[in-house]
Design an enzyme around this catalytic site. Structure first.
Site, PDB file in Angstrom:
ATOM      1  N   ILE A  19       0.844  -1.210   0.000  1.00 52.60           N
ATOM      2  CA  ILE A  19       0.000   0.000   0.000  1.00 52.60           C
ATOM      3  C   ILE A  19       0.872   1.249   0.000  1.00 52.60           C
ATOM      4  O   ILE A  19       0.651   2.193  -0.771  1.00 52.60           O
ATOM      5  CB  ILE A  19      -0.934   0.010   1.239  1.00 52.60           C
ATOM      6  CG1 ILE A  19      -1.949  -1.132   1.144  1.00 52.60           C
ATOM      7  CG2 ILE A  19      -1.637   1.355   1.368  1.00 52.60           C
ATOM      8  CD1 ILE A  19      -2.804  -1.319   2.398  1.00 52.60           C
ATOM      9  N   ARG A  39      13.057  -1.058   6.710  1.00 51.16           N
ATOM     10  CA  ARG A  39      13.895  -1.720   7.711  1.00 51.16           C
ATOM     11  C   ARG A  39      15.367  -1.644   7.352  1.00 51.16           C
ATOM     12  O   ARG A  39      16.217  -1.545   8.221  1.00 51.16           O
ATOM     13  CB  ARG A  39      13.461  -3.170   7.880  1.00 51.16           C
ATOM     14  CG  ARG A  39      12.229  -3.244   8.735  1.00 51.16           C
ATOM     15  CD  ARG A  39      12.101  -4.588   9.343  1.00 51.16           C
ATOM     16  NE  ARG A  39      11.071  -5.350   8.650  1.00 51.16           N
ATOM     17  CZ  ARG A  39      10.508  -6.421   9.152  1.00 51.16           C
ATOM     18  NH1 ARG A  39      10.895  -6.861  10.329  1.00 51.16           N
ATOM     19  NH2 ARG A  39       9.577  -7.062   8.496  1.00 51.16           N
ATOM     20  N   LEU A  68      10.078  -1.119  13.764  1.00 50.37           N
ATOM     21  CA  LEU A  68       8.954  -0.874  14.675  1.00 50.37           C
ATOM     22  C   LEU A  68       9.288  -1.236  16.112  1.00 50.37           C
ATOM     23  O   LEU A  68       8.716  -0.679  17.059  1.00 50.37           O
ATOM     24  CB  LEU A  68       7.733  -1.694  14.228  1.00 50.37           C
ATOM     25  CG  LEU A  68       7.075  -1.249  12.909  1.00 50.37           C
ATOM     26  CD1 LEU A  68       6.042  -2.283  12.461  1.00 50.37           C
ATOM     27  CD2 LEU A  68       6.423   0.115  13.061  1.00 50.37           C
ATOM     28  N   THR A  87       1.822   3.400   8.149  1.00 54.54           N
ATOM     29  CA  THR A  87       1.289   2.193   7.494  1.00 54.54           C
ATOM     30  C   THR A  87       1.996   0.920   7.961  1.00 54.54           C
ATOM     31  O   THR A  87       1.460  -0.157   7.809  1.00 54.54           O
ATOM     32  CB  THR A  87       1.433   2.269   5.952  1.00 54.54           C
ATOM     33  OG1 THR A  87       2.755   1.899   5.560  1.00 54.54           O
ATOM     34  CG2 THR A  87       1.103   3.649   5.401  1.00 54.54           C
ATOM     35  N   ALA A  88       3.217   1.037   8.466  1.00 54.83           N
ATOM     36  CA  ALA A  88       4.027  -0.172   8.729  1.00 54.83           C
ATOM     37  C   ALA A  88       3.374  -1.075   9.772  1.00 54.83           C
ATOM     38  O   ALA A  88       3.033  -0.639  10.872  1.00 54.83           O
ATOM     39  CB  ALA A  88       5.429   0.233   9.202  1.00 54.83           C
ATOM     40  N   LYS A 171      -4.437  -5.724  14.718  1.00 53.81           N
ATOM     41  CA  LYS A 171      -4.882  -4.426  14.190  1.00 53.81           C
ATOM     42  C   LYS A 171      -5.846  -3.746  15.163  1.00 53.81           C
ATOM     43  O   LYS A 171      -5.864  -2.521  15.282  1.00 53.81           O
ATOM     44  CB  LYS A 171      -5.559  -4.613  12.825  1.00 53.81           C
ATOM     45  CG  LYS A 171      -4.641  -5.106  11.726  1.00 53.81           C
ATOM     46  CD  LYS A 171      -3.431  -4.214  11.504  1.00 53.81           C
ATOM     47  CE  LYS A 171      -3.736  -2.902  10.802  1.00 53.81           C
ATOM     48  NZ  LYS A 171      -2.490  -2.106  10.586  1.00 53.81           N
ATOM     49  N   PHE A 232     -14.960 -11.506   0.003  1.00 51.26           N
ATOM     50  CA  PHE A 232     -13.996 -10.533   0.514  1.00 51.26           C
ATOM     51  C   PHE A 232     -14.507  -9.108   0.313  1.00 51.26           C
ATOM     52  O   PHE A 232     -14.974  -8.773  -0.771  1.00 51.26           O
ATOM     53  CB  PHE A 232     -12.661 -10.655  -0.231  1.00 51.26           C
ATOM     54  CG  PHE A 232     -11.936 -11.951  -0.015  1.00 51.26           C
ATOM     55  CD1 PHE A 232     -11.723 -12.455   1.251  1.00 51.26           C
ATOM     56  CD2 PHE A 232     -11.442 -12.656  -1.094  1.00 51.26           C
ATOM     57  CE1 PHE A 232     -11.038 -13.651   1.448  1.00 51.26           C
ATOM     58  CE2 PHE A 232     -10.757 -13.849  -0.911  1.00 51.26           C
ATOM     59  CZ  PHE A 232     -10.558 -14.349   0.363  1.00 51.26           C
TER      60      PHE A 232
HETATM   61  P1  NAP Z   1       3.155  -5.069   3.368  1.00 52.81           P
HETATM   62  O1  NAP Z   1       3.440  -4.874   1.944  1.00 52.81           O
HETATM   63  O2  NAP Z   1       3.653  -6.328   3.994  1.00 52.81           O
HETATM   64  O3  NAP Z   1       3.668  -3.819   4.184  1.00 52.81           O
HETATM   65  C1  NAP Z   1       3.962  -3.907   5.542  1.00 52.81           C
HETATM   66  C2  NAP Z   1       5.074  -2.933   5.862  1.00 52.81           C
HETATM   67  O4  NAP Z   1       5.340  -3.001   7.265  1.00 52.81           O
HETATM   68  C3  NAP Z   1       6.383  -3.289   5.131  1.00 52.81           C
HETATM   69  O5  NAP Z   1       7.031  -2.117   4.747  1.00 52.81           O
HETATM   70  C4  NAP Z   1       7.149  -4.010   6.214  1.00 52.81           C
HETATM   71  O6  NAP Z   1       8.549  -3.966   6.054  1.00 52.81           O
HETATM   72  C5  NAP Z   1       6.739  -3.177   7.421  1.00 52.81           C
HETATM   73  N1  NAP Z   1       7.110  -3.855   8.647  1.00 52.81           N
HETATM   74  C6  NAP Z   1       6.731  -5.064   9.102  1.00 52.81           C
HETATM   75  N2  NAP Z   1       7.353  -5.351  10.259  1.00 52.81           N
HETATM   76  C7  NAP Z   1       8.173  -4.295  10.522  1.00 52.81           C
HETATM   77  C8  NAP Z   1       9.088  -3.993  11.557  1.00 52.81           C
HETATM   78  N3  NAP Z   1       9.324  -4.821  12.593  1.00 52.81           N
HETATM   79  N4  NAP Z   1       9.746  -2.802  11.499  1.00 52.81           N
HETATM   80  C9  NAP Z   1       9.554  -1.947  10.465  1.00 52.81           C
HETATM   81  N5  NAP Z   1       8.704  -2.186   9.460  1.00 52.81           N
HETATM   82  C10 NAP Z   1       8.029  -3.347   9.486  1.00 52.81           C
HETATM   83  O7  NAP Z   1       1.582  -5.053   3.648  1.00 52.81           O
HETATM   84  P2  NAP Z   1       0.431  -4.046   3.179  1.00 52.81           P
HETATM   85  O8  NAP Z   1      -0.672  -4.895   2.687  1.00 52.81           O
HETATM   86  O9  NAP Z   1       0.964  -2.959   2.334  1.00 52.81           O
HETATM   87  O10 NAP Z   1      -0.009  -3.452   4.588  1.00 52.81           O
HETATM   88  C11 NAP Z   1       0.312  -2.139   4.990  1.00 52.81           C
HETATM   89  C12 NAP Z   1      -0.602  -1.712   6.094  1.00 52.81           C
HETATM   90  O11 NAP Z   1      -1.956  -1.751   5.651  1.00 52.81           O
HETATM   91  C13 NAP Z   1      -0.551  -2.598   7.348  1.00 52.81           C
HETATM   92  O12 NAP Z   1      -0.716  -1.775   8.470  1.00 52.81           O
HETATM   93  C14 NAP Z   1      -1.772  -3.509   7.179  1.00 52.81           C
HETATM   94  O13 NAP Z   1      -2.240  -3.998   8.400  1.00 52.81           O
HETATM   95  C15 NAP Z   1      -2.742  -2.500   6.565  1.00 52.81           C
HETATM   96  N6  NAP Z   1      -3.848  -3.099   5.833  1.00 52.81           N
HETATM   97  C16 NAP Z   1      -3.594  -3.891   4.747  1.00 52.81           C
HETATM   98  C17 NAP Z   1      -4.672  -4.424   4.048  1.00 52.81           C
HETATM   99  C18 NAP Z   1      -4.471  -5.260   2.824  1.00 52.81           C
HETATM  100  O14 NAP Z   1      -5.427  -5.901   2.361  1.00 52.81           O
HETATM  101  N7  NAP Z   1      -3.273  -5.290   2.243  1.00 52.81           N
HETATM  102  C19 NAP Z   1      -5.983  -4.170   4.469  1.00 52.81           C
HETATM  103  C20 NAP Z   1      -6.179  -3.367   5.576  1.00 52.81           C
HETATM  104  C21 NAP Z   1      -5.116  -2.821   6.258  1.00 52.81           C
HETATM  105  P3  NAP Z   1       9.331  -5.200   5.368  1.00 52.81           P
HETATM  106  O15 NAP Z   1       8.999  -5.119   3.912  1.00 52.81           O
HETATM  107  O16 NAP Z   1      10.740  -4.958   5.694  1.00 52.81           O
HETATM  108  O17 NAP Z   1       8.759  -6.452   5.972  1.00 52.81           O
END
Ligand code: NAP
Length: 350
Positions: A19, A39, A68, A87-88, A171, A232
């Protein structure tokens, strides 16, 4: 689109994510100075697409390392920023060994650390928090207990736990913690976004997001013998990015915002893809009976409680607040699904 009324840099945490990458791209296109935390900014596998964006928008994107788990690590990246897009957080549903360490700790400690930085850095005026619809409901069956036809911003997930639906739990507790920290001060305000399952083409090549694995499994033959009756709540990744910018731009924005275009079953998604790409992927054609899903679920990383409480139930959301108070327009679902499918095919992933 209106522009954030600031010349100050804006911060995106987890900038390399699925995202966040679209958010960073849209912010750069609008001329912003973007600070992005990752990271490890030397990990080209993870951040290569951001380096390409940095080349396309010279001098506008600066990457910072921040984890984080580490207190104070977001301070440098946040310095002189007025808007913080947090967002992370990991979005992983299956294959977890320790949900506390892998999901809840990064979500909760991460929220504490990022917002503690916001409390320290005087320039911060607004935090835009990426929560989820899973902080609103726990299981599809919960719909029967709310005495309404739709979930909306007023509902909270009260049924998830570390043992059952740990991602949803992570979450929920993270959003609740953010609310607590936000209301304990007055300098910055907070706007929360609650997207459904986000789909659409990915700029990130190495994201662990369940969004990407879900779409891949639909197309790569994993479900060729049939898909469960799961609906979904979908939203396009580009619309979610736009919603983040609107949440910053709209002075009156406050509270939560459901981001769901509409709900669709896996078989309906497969049908949409088949109409355009039938020969290019292996899509499910049949529905697997719930009893069979219940039986094989655990072998596919799905618990029987999940099957019992979700398969075969409908789920709907009221998205009117995002439309009215942010002015967000949701693109048609077919466009989201087909653009995502096309990218998967073009990238040779199926
Ligand atoms: P994503 O591509 O996996 O992004 C997650 C991000 O969080 C990545 O940049 C990841 O870094 C980072 N992260 C994870 N653990 C971390 C740590 N210990 N320290 C620093 N950074 C860390 O997933 P996404 O789908 O884009 O999700 C982004 C946000 O949207 C999240 O908060 C998720 O809960 C929320 N969300 C997603 C959806 C969906 O359907 N995709 C729906 C609702 C809400 P790395 O790449 O280094 O792991």
């Amino acid at each position: 689109m209106t522009r954030i009324l600031t010349n100050a840099p804006v911060l995106v945490t987890g900038a390399n994510g699925y995202i966040a990458s679209w958010l960073v791209k849209q912010l750069l296109e609008q001329g912003h100075q973007v600070h992005g935390t990752v990271r490890d900014k030397t990990n080209t596998h993870k951040v290569g697409h951001l380096l390409t964006l940095a080349d396309a928008f010279p001098g506008q994107l600066t990457l910072f390392n921040a984890d984080l788990f580490n207190e104070g690590e977001f301070d440098d990246a946040m310095l002189s920023c007025e808007y913080v897009f947090h967002t992370a957080s990991p979005f992983i549903i299956r294959g977890l060994n320790d949900p506390q360490k892998e999901l809840v700790d990064p979500a909760l400690k991460g929220t504490r650390n990022v917002l503690a930085s916001a409390n320290r850095i005087d320039s911060v005026k607004r935090v835009i928090l990426t929560s989820s619809v899973v902080a609103i409901y726990g299981d599809y069956v919960d719909m029967q207990n709310i005495n309404e036809d739709v979930f909306s911003e007023k509902h909270w997930n009260t049924t998830s736990s570390l043992q059952h639906q740990p991602y949803s739990y992570s979450k929920t507790v993270a959003e609740q913690e953010a609310n607590k920290i936000h209301t304990s001060q007055t300098r910055w305000d907070m706007v929360t976004l609650n997207p459904g399952l986000v789909l659409g083409p990915s700029l990130a090549q190495a994201s662990d997001s369940t969004s990407l694995s879900t779409m891949l499994e639909l197309m790569d033959g994993t479900l060729q013998t049939g898909a469960p009756n799961l609906r979904f709540p979908i939203v396009d990744v580009r619309d979610v990015a736009t919603a983040h910018i609107l949440a910053a731009n709209t002075a009156s924005a406050n509270g939560r915002h459901v981001l769901v275009a509409s709900s669709v079953s896996m078989l309906e998604m497969a049908k949409t893809i088949r109409e355009k790409f039938a020969s290019r992927c292996k899509l499910p054609r049949w529905e697997v009976p719930k009893a069979a899903v219940w039986l094989v679920g655990p072998f596919m990383g799905i618990t029987r409680d999940f099957v019992k409480n979700n398969v075969g139930y409908a789920i709907e959301f009221d998205n009117s607040k995002a439309k009215q108070s942010l002015g967000l327009t949701f693109r048609p679902l077919a466009e989201t699904i087909l653009d995502h499918a096309e990218q998967i095919i073009e990238d040779g992933l199926v």
